[in-house]
Write a protein that holds these residues in place. Structure first.
Motif, PDB file in Angstrom:
ATOM      1  N   LEU A   1       0.825  -1.202   0.000  1.00  0.00           N
ATOM      2  CA  LEU A   1       0.000   0.000   0.000  1.00  0.00           C
ATOM      3  C   LEU A   1       0.863   1.257   0.000  1.00  0.00           C
ATOM      4  O   LEU A   1       0.553   2.250  -0.668  1.00  0.00           O
ATOM      5  N   ARG A   2       1.991   1.214   0.747  1.00  0.00           N
ATOM      6  CA  ARG A   2       2.895   2.364   0.757  1.00  0.00           C
ATOM      7  C   ARG A   2       3.505   2.597  -0.613  1.00  0.00           C
ATOM      8  O   ARG A   2       3.587   3.741  -1.099  1.00  0.00           O
ATOM      9  N   ASN A   3       3.931   1.519  -1.282  1.00  0.00           N
ATOM     10  CA  ASN A   3       4.530   1.669  -2.611  1.00  0.00           C
ATOM     11  C   ASN A   3       3.518   2.227  -3.610  1.00  0.00           C
ATOM     12  O   ASN A   3       3.858   3.077  -4.443  1.00  0.00           O
ATOM     13  N   GLU A   4       2.281   1.755  -3.533  1.00  0.00           N
ATOM     14  CA  GLU A   4       1.250   2.285  -4.428  1.00  0.00           C
ATOM     15  C   GLU A   4       0.997   3.762  -4.154  1.00  0.00           C
ATOM     16  O   GLU A   4       0.811   4.551  -5.087  1.00  0.00           O
ATOM     17  N   ALA A   5       0.999   4.133  -2.856  1.00  0.00           N
ATOM     18  CA  ALA A   5       0.785   5.540  -2.523  1.00  0.00           C
ATOM     19  C   ALA A   5       1.953   6.410  -2.999  1.00  0.00           C
ATOM     20  O   ALA A   5       1.749   7.534  -3.486  1.00  0.00           O
ATOM     21  N   GLU A   6       3.194   5.894  -2.875  1.00  0.00           N
ATOM     22  CA  GLU A   6       4.339   6.674  -3.343  1.00  0.00           C
ATOM     23  C   GLU A   6       4.356   6.826  -4.852  1.00  0.00           C
ATOM     24  O   GLU A   6       4.688   7.892  -5.381  1.00  0.00           O
ATOM     25  N   HIS A   7       3.984   5.775  -5.562  1.00  0.00           N
ATOM     26  CA  HIS A   7       3.982   5.841  -7.021  1.00  0.00           C
ATOM     27  C   HIS A   7       2.776   6.574  -7.567  1.00  0.00           C
ATOM     28  O   HIS A   7       2.788   6.987  -8.743  1.00  0.00           O
ATOM     29  N   ALA A   8       1.742   6.732  -6.768  1.00  0.00           N
ATOM     30  CA  ALA A   8       0.533   7.399  -7.259  1.00  0.00           C
ATOM     31  C   ALA A   8       0.758   8.893  -7.455  1.00  0.00           C
ATOM     32  O   ALA A   8       0.220   9.494  -8.385  1.00  0.00           O
ATOM     33  N   ILE A   9       1.568   9.520  -6.616  1.00  0.00           N
ATOM     34  CA  ILE A   9       1.788  10.971  -6.654  1.00  0.00           C
ATOM     35  C   ILE A   9       3.283  11.213  -6.778  1.00  0.00           C
ATOM     36  O   ILE A   9       4.077  10.642  -6.031  1.00  0.00           O
ATOM     37  N   ASP A  10       3.675  12.049  -7.742  1.00  0.00           N
ATOM     38  CA  ASP A  10       5.089  12.335  -7.898  1.00  0.00           C
ATOM     39  C   ASP A  10       5.505  13.455  -6.944  1.00  0.00           C
ATOM     40  O   ASP A  10       4.718  13.913  -6.109  1.00  0.00           O
ATOM     41  N   THR A  11       6.768  13.870  -7.060  1.00  0.00           N
ATOM     42  CA  THR A  11       7.297  14.876  -6.141  1.00  0.00           C
ATOM     43  C   THR A  11       6.621  16.235  -6.318  1.00  0.00           C
ATOM     44  O   THR A  11       6.686  17.075  -5.411  1.00  0.00           O
ATOM     45  N   GLN A  12       5.996  16.503  -7.479  1.00  0.00           N
ATOM     46  CA  GLN A  12       5.303  17.773  -7.706  1.00  0.00           C
ATOM     47  C   GLN A  12       3.822  17.707  -7.361  1.00  0.00           C
ATOM     48  O   GLN A  12       3.087  18.683  -7.567  1.00  0.00           O
ATOM     49  N   GLY A  13       3.388  16.532  -6.874  1.00  0.00           N
ATOM     50  CA  GLY A  13       1.993  16.413  -6.478  1.00  0.00           C
ATOM     51  C   GLY A  13       1.062  15.968  -7.579  1.00  0.00           C
ATOM     52  O   GLY A  13      -0.160  15.993  -7.394  1.00  0.00           O
ATOM     53  N   LYS A  14       1.589  15.557  -8.736  1.00  0.00           N
ATOM     54  CA  LYS A  14       0.728  15.089  -9.817  1.00  0.00           C
ATOM     55  C   LYS A  14       0.371  13.634  -9.604  1.00  0.00           C
ATOM     56  O   LYS A  14       1.162  12.840  -9.119  1.00  0.00           O
ATOM     57  N   ILE A  15      -0.849  13.293  -9.993  1.00  0.00           N
ATOM     58  CA  ILE A  15      -1.327  11.932  -9.890  1.00  0.00           C
ATOM     59  C   ILE A  15      -0.787  11.141 -11.078  1.00  0.00           C
ATOM     60  O   ILE A  15      -1.109  11.447 -12.235  1.00  0.00           O
TER      61      ILE A  15
END
Length: 743
Positions: A467-481
Motif C-alpha cells: 500500500l505504501r509503494n502504491e501511494a508513493e507511485h501514485a503521486i510524484d514529487t510535484q503532487g501530480k497523480i
C-alpha cells in the motif's frame, strides 16, 4: 558551495538508509516476551521443589519420631554405665567402632589404615605411675578398638625405645614389658588379663586370679588372642576377644620395664586404672538389639542413626546412597520409545537443559567422620528434648542431605536420639523430569507462537508495504497523480485503509486534472474578451479625444497589454511541457552554451555585474541546448530581480565524477523558511509589492524545474552559507563521447 551540496545530498541519502524497526521486527520483539514463560515455569518448579523439601522434612521428622517412640522407655537397650554418666572422657571411655572387614592379627597396621583419624594418642596425661619424671621420649602409644562379627578388636602402636621381653624359661609375666586388660563381664564380674611374650608372634592372654607375681594364679585364656610384633620405634600389638566376654567396662594398661638387670616397673600408662573396677573406664559397643529393631521396622529407604546422650552411635541402618526419599519412586514415567521427538530430546534438548538450566544429580559420598562424636545442630537440639531438622552438605560437598533428629526418652531424661537422613536426589530427579516436560512444552509453544506471529506480521507488513509503494507511485514529487491505487477486497482495517486511499487518490486525480486544464481554459476563454476590448480601445483611440480621455485610453491599453502578458505566461508552461515531450536530444558542450549565454546577459543587463567560473575541459551533456539556454534565462532573470546592483551574480560550472553542477548565486534577500521546494511549483512567488512592476506569476522556476527533470537532473534552492543571498544549483548527468548518460 559544491562541497556543501554534496554533503547535504549525502546526509539525505544516509537518512534514507538509516535502519528502521519494521512491523515484523516489533512483533518479533513482542514474541520474545514469550521467553518469559520458561522463566516463570522454572521458578514455579523451584517453588514446587521447596514445597517437596518441606514435605520431605515433615516426613523425615515423622520417621525419626516413630523410631524414637519404639525405643522410648527401654533401659535395657542402653549401657548401664556409660549412658548414665553425665559425661565421658576421651581415651578413658572407649568406643568400639564398627569395622568394615575382619582384622588379620599379624601385628601390622595395614588393616587399620582407614581408621587413623579415630586412633587416640596416649602420652603424659595418661601416665598412672612413673618411677622417674616422665620424659617426652618415654613410653606412649596410639590405640583404638573396633567391632566386627562378634569380636572386639584392638590395636596398639607402642613407642618404647627399650622394649624388654620375658626371659626364656621364666614363669614370671611381670618382670618385663606387658599389657594388662581389665574388663567387666556381662554379669558385672571384674576380670583382669595379662599379655606377656617371649618373642614376636602369636599369643594368648593369661587370666589373673590373684597375685600376678604367682604363676599359680595365672590361667591361660584361649579366647583372647593376638599378635606381638617388634618395630623400629617399639612394638605393635593386635588382639581380639569375643563380645560375649565383655560387659560395659574395659581398660588397658602398659607396664614398662627398661632395666634388664633388676627388671623393675618404671612406668605404667593406660586408658584407665586396671586395678580397681571403680576406676575402670567404660566401653560402648554398637547395640545389635537396636539394629535388629531398626531392621525389623523396615526403614531401608532412610539412613537412621541411634546415638546415646554422649553423641556416640549405638546402631545404624540404611545406606545414604539409597536414601533418596520416596519421591523418586512415587511418580512413574512411560517407557521411552524411539520416535523422532525422543531422539531430539536425548540428543539436543536435554544436553542443552542440563548445561544451562538444570543441575544433574552427581555421585557423592558421605561418611561419618567420628562415630564416637556425632555433631550437628539437629543432634544438639534433640538431646535437649526437641525434634529438629537440618540441611547439611555431604562430606565431599557434592550433595545436600536432610537430617532430622528426635529424642529418646527414659522417664524424664533424654537417653539418646534417633537421627534420620535422606539425600535430595529423589526430589532433584523429580524436579528435573518436571522441568524437562515443562521446557519441552514451553519451547514448542514459543516456537509455534513465534512462527505464527512472524508469518502474521510478514503478511501485514507485506500488505502495508504494498500500500505504501502504491501511494508513493501514485503521486510524484510535484503532487501530480501518476497512478491509481488498487482497492483491496479484504475486510480488515488494512483493506478499509486501502479503499479509502484509493478513493482519495481518485478524487485528487480528478481535481488535479481540473487544475491542470484550468489555465489553458481560462487563457482560451479570456483571449476573445481581451481581443474585443483591445480592438474597441484601438478604434476609440483613432477618434479625437481630449487630454483626459487620451490618458484614460492609454491606461486601458496598458491594462489590456498587462492582461495579455498574463495570459501568455499562463500558457507558456503548458507549451513547454508539451514541447519537451517531442524534443530531440543531442550531444554538446555545456560550458560553451553557458559562455555564449553569459555574453548576451551582460549586454541585456548593462547595470548588472556577472562573474563566471567554468571548467576548462568540455562538459558534455546529452540534451536540448535551446531548453537548457531557456533554463539559464530563467535562473539569471530571477537572480537579477533579487540581486543588489553593487554585488555581482556568480555563475559556476563544474564537473565532479559523472555529474555537472551549474550554480547561480546572488546577493539579496533570503528565502523564507520551508519555501525552498515550494518555489519550484507553479504559481508560487515570494516577490514583494515593490518588485511587482510587471506581471509575474511565479512560473520561471517552475519552468526551470520542468527542463531539469526532462534532462534527468536535480534543481535545488537554498540560502548561501554566508547568509548574504540565495543560490540555485542544477545537477545534470554528464554524457560520454558516445552520448550515453551516466546517472
Amino acid at each position: 558551495m559544491i562541497t556543501k551540496f554534496i554533503a547535504e545530498k549525502f546526509k539525505s541519502n544516509l537518512s534514507r538508509l538509516r535502519p528502521a524497526i519494521g512491523l515484523r521486527s516489533k512483533i518479533t520483539l513482542i514474541a520474545c516476551m514469550l521467553l518469559t514463560l520458561p522463566w516463570i515455569g522454572y521458578n514455579y518448579i523451584l517453588e514446587m521443589e521447596k514445597l517437596l523439601r518441606q514435605g520431605q522434612e515433615q516426613t523425615l521428622i515423622g520417621t525419626s519420631r516413630a523410631v524414637a517412640t519404639a525405643l522410648n522407655e527401654r533401659p535395657n537397650l542402653f549401657s548401664d554405665q556409660a549412658s548414665f554418666l553425665q559425661s565421658v572422657q576421651k581415651g578413658r571411655d572407649l568406643y568400639a567402632y564398627e569395622l568394615s572387614s575382619p582384622i588379620k592379627l599379624d601385628g601390622q597396621t595395614n588393616d587399620w589404615a582407614d581408621y587413623t583419624e579415630q586412633m587416640v594418642h596416649y602420652g603424659r596425661d595418661y601416665v598412672q605411675f612413673s618411677r622417674w619424671p616422665y620424659q617426652h621420649n618415654g613410653i606412649q602409644f596410639n590405640h583404638m578398638v573396633g567391632k566386627y562379627d562378634g569380636y572386639l578388636y584392638a590395636i596398639f602402636e607402642v613407642n618404647d625405645d627399650k622394649p624388654v621381653m620375658r626371659r626364656k624359661g621364666s614363669s614370671r609375666v611381670d618382670r618385663n614389658d606387658h599389657l594388662i586388660i581389665a574388663l567387666t563381664a556381662p554379669n558385672g564380674e571384674f576380670h583382669r588379663y595379662v599379655v606377656s611374650v617371649y618373642e614376636d608372634g602369636w599369643f594368648n592372654a593369661w587370666q589373673i586370679n590373684g597375685d600376678i607375681a604367682d604363676p599359680a594364679d595365672l590361667v591361660l585364656e584361649s579366647q583372647i588372642q593376638g599378635y606381638w610384633r617388634t618395630t623400629d620405634n617399639g612394638y605393635n600389638i593386635e588382639l581380639r576377644l569375643p563380645l560375649s566376654m565383655l560387659g560395659s567396662k574395659l581398660g588397658f594398661a602398659f607396664y614398662d620395664v627398661n632395666n634388664t638387670g633388676n627388671r623393675e616397673i618404671e612406668t605404667i600408662i593406660g586408658t584407665s586404672n586396671t586395678n580397681q573396677i571403680i576406676k575402670l573406664g567404660t566401653v560402648l559397643i554398637p547395640s545389635p538389639e537396636i539394629e535388629n529393631i531398626l531392621k525389623g521396622m523396615g526403614h531401608t529407604s532412610t539412613r537412621i542413626w541411634v546415638i546415646d546422650r554422649h553423641q556416640r552411635v549405638l546402631a545404624q541402618s540404611g545406606d545414604i546412597q539409597e536414601s533418596n526419599g520416596v519421591w523418586s519412586s512415587s511418580v512413574k514415567y512411560g517407557n521411552k520409545n524411539s520416535s523422532w521427538w525422543t531422539v531430539l530430546e536425548e540428543k539436543w534438548l536435554h544436553p542443552l537443559y542440563y548445561r544451562y538450566l538444570i543441575n544433574e544429580p552427581t555421585e557423592f559420598s558421605d561418611s561419618l567422620k567420628d562415630a564416637a562424636k556425632v555433631e550437628g545442630v539437629h543432634i544438639s537440639q534433640a538431646l535437649q528434648g526437641r525434634g529438629y531438622s537440618h540441611w547439611r552438605q555431604s562430606s565431599d560437598g557434592k550433595a545436600m542431605i536432610l537430617a532430622a533428629a528426635y529424642p529418646i526418652w527414659l522417664g524424664d531424661n533424654v537417653m539418646g536420639a534417633v537421627v534420620a537422613e535422606e539425600s535430595t536426589i529423589g526430589i532433584q530427579t523429580l524436579r528435573n523430569r518436571a522441568l524437562e516436560e515443562l521446557l519441552n512444552a514451553l519451547f514448542a509453544i514459543i516456537l509455534v507462537g513465534t512462527l505464527t506471529l512472524f508469518l502474521f506480521a510478514s503478511n501485514i507488513s507485506r500488505r502495508i508495504r504494498k500500500l505504501r509503494n502504491e501511494a508513493e507511485h501514485a503521486i510524484d514529487t510535484q503532487g501530480k497523480i501518476q497512478h491509481t491505487i488498487a482497492a483491496s477486497t479484504n475486510s480488515d482495517e488494512i483493506g478499509d485503509l486501502s479503499r479509502s486511499l484509493a478513493g482519495m487518490v481518485s478524487r485528487l486525480g480528478q481535481y488535479n486534472h481540473y487544475l491542470e486544464n484550468l489555465s489553458s481554459r481560462l487563457s482560451h476563454e479570456l483571449r476573445t474578451p481581451v481581443a474585443v476590448v483591445r480592438s474597441s480601445i484601438e478604434n476609440l483611440s483613432m477618434q479625437e479625444q481630449d487630454e483626459d480621455s487620451k490618458r484614460y485610453i492609454e491606461r486601458a491599453q496598458e491594462g489590456v497589454q498587462r492582461l495579455n502578458t498574463i495570459l501568455s505566461s499562463m500558457t507558456e508552461a503548458t507549451r513547454i511541457e508539451q514541447s519537451l515531450q517531442g524534443a530531440e536530444k543531442e550531444l554538446f558542450p555545456l560550458n560553451e552554451l553557458v559562455e555564449g549565454c553569459m555574453q548576451g546577459y551582460q549586454m541585456a543587463y548593462a547595470n548588472q555585474i556577472f562573474r563566471v567560473d567554468r571548467c576548462s575541459e568540455p562538459v558534455m551533456i546529452n540534451g536540448a541546448p535551446d531548453y537548457l539556454a531557456q533554463l539559464l534565462d530563467k535562473l539569471i532573470s530571477n537572480a537579477v530581480d533579487f540581486s543588489r546592483d553593487d554585488h555581482p551574480i556568480e555563475v559556476t560550472l563544474s564537473q565532479i565524477d559523472s555529474q555537472a553542477f551549474l550554480t547561480v548565486s546572488n546577493h539579496g534577500p533570503l528565502l523564507p523558511e520551508n519555501m525552498n521546494d515550494q518555489l519550484l511549483n507553479s504559481m508560487v512567488s515570494v516577490r514583494t509589492q515593490s518588485q511587482q512592476n510587471k506581471p509575474h506569476l511565479g512560473l520561471g522556476l517552475f519552468i526551470a524545474r520542468l527542463i531539469t527533470d526532462y534532462h534527468q537532473g536535480k534543481i535545488l534552492l537554498r540560502n548561501r552559507t554566508d547568509k548574504q543571498g540565495v543560490e540555485v544549483c542544477v545537477t545534470l548527468p554528464v554524457a560520454t563521447l558516445e552520448g550515453i548518460s551516466k546517472n
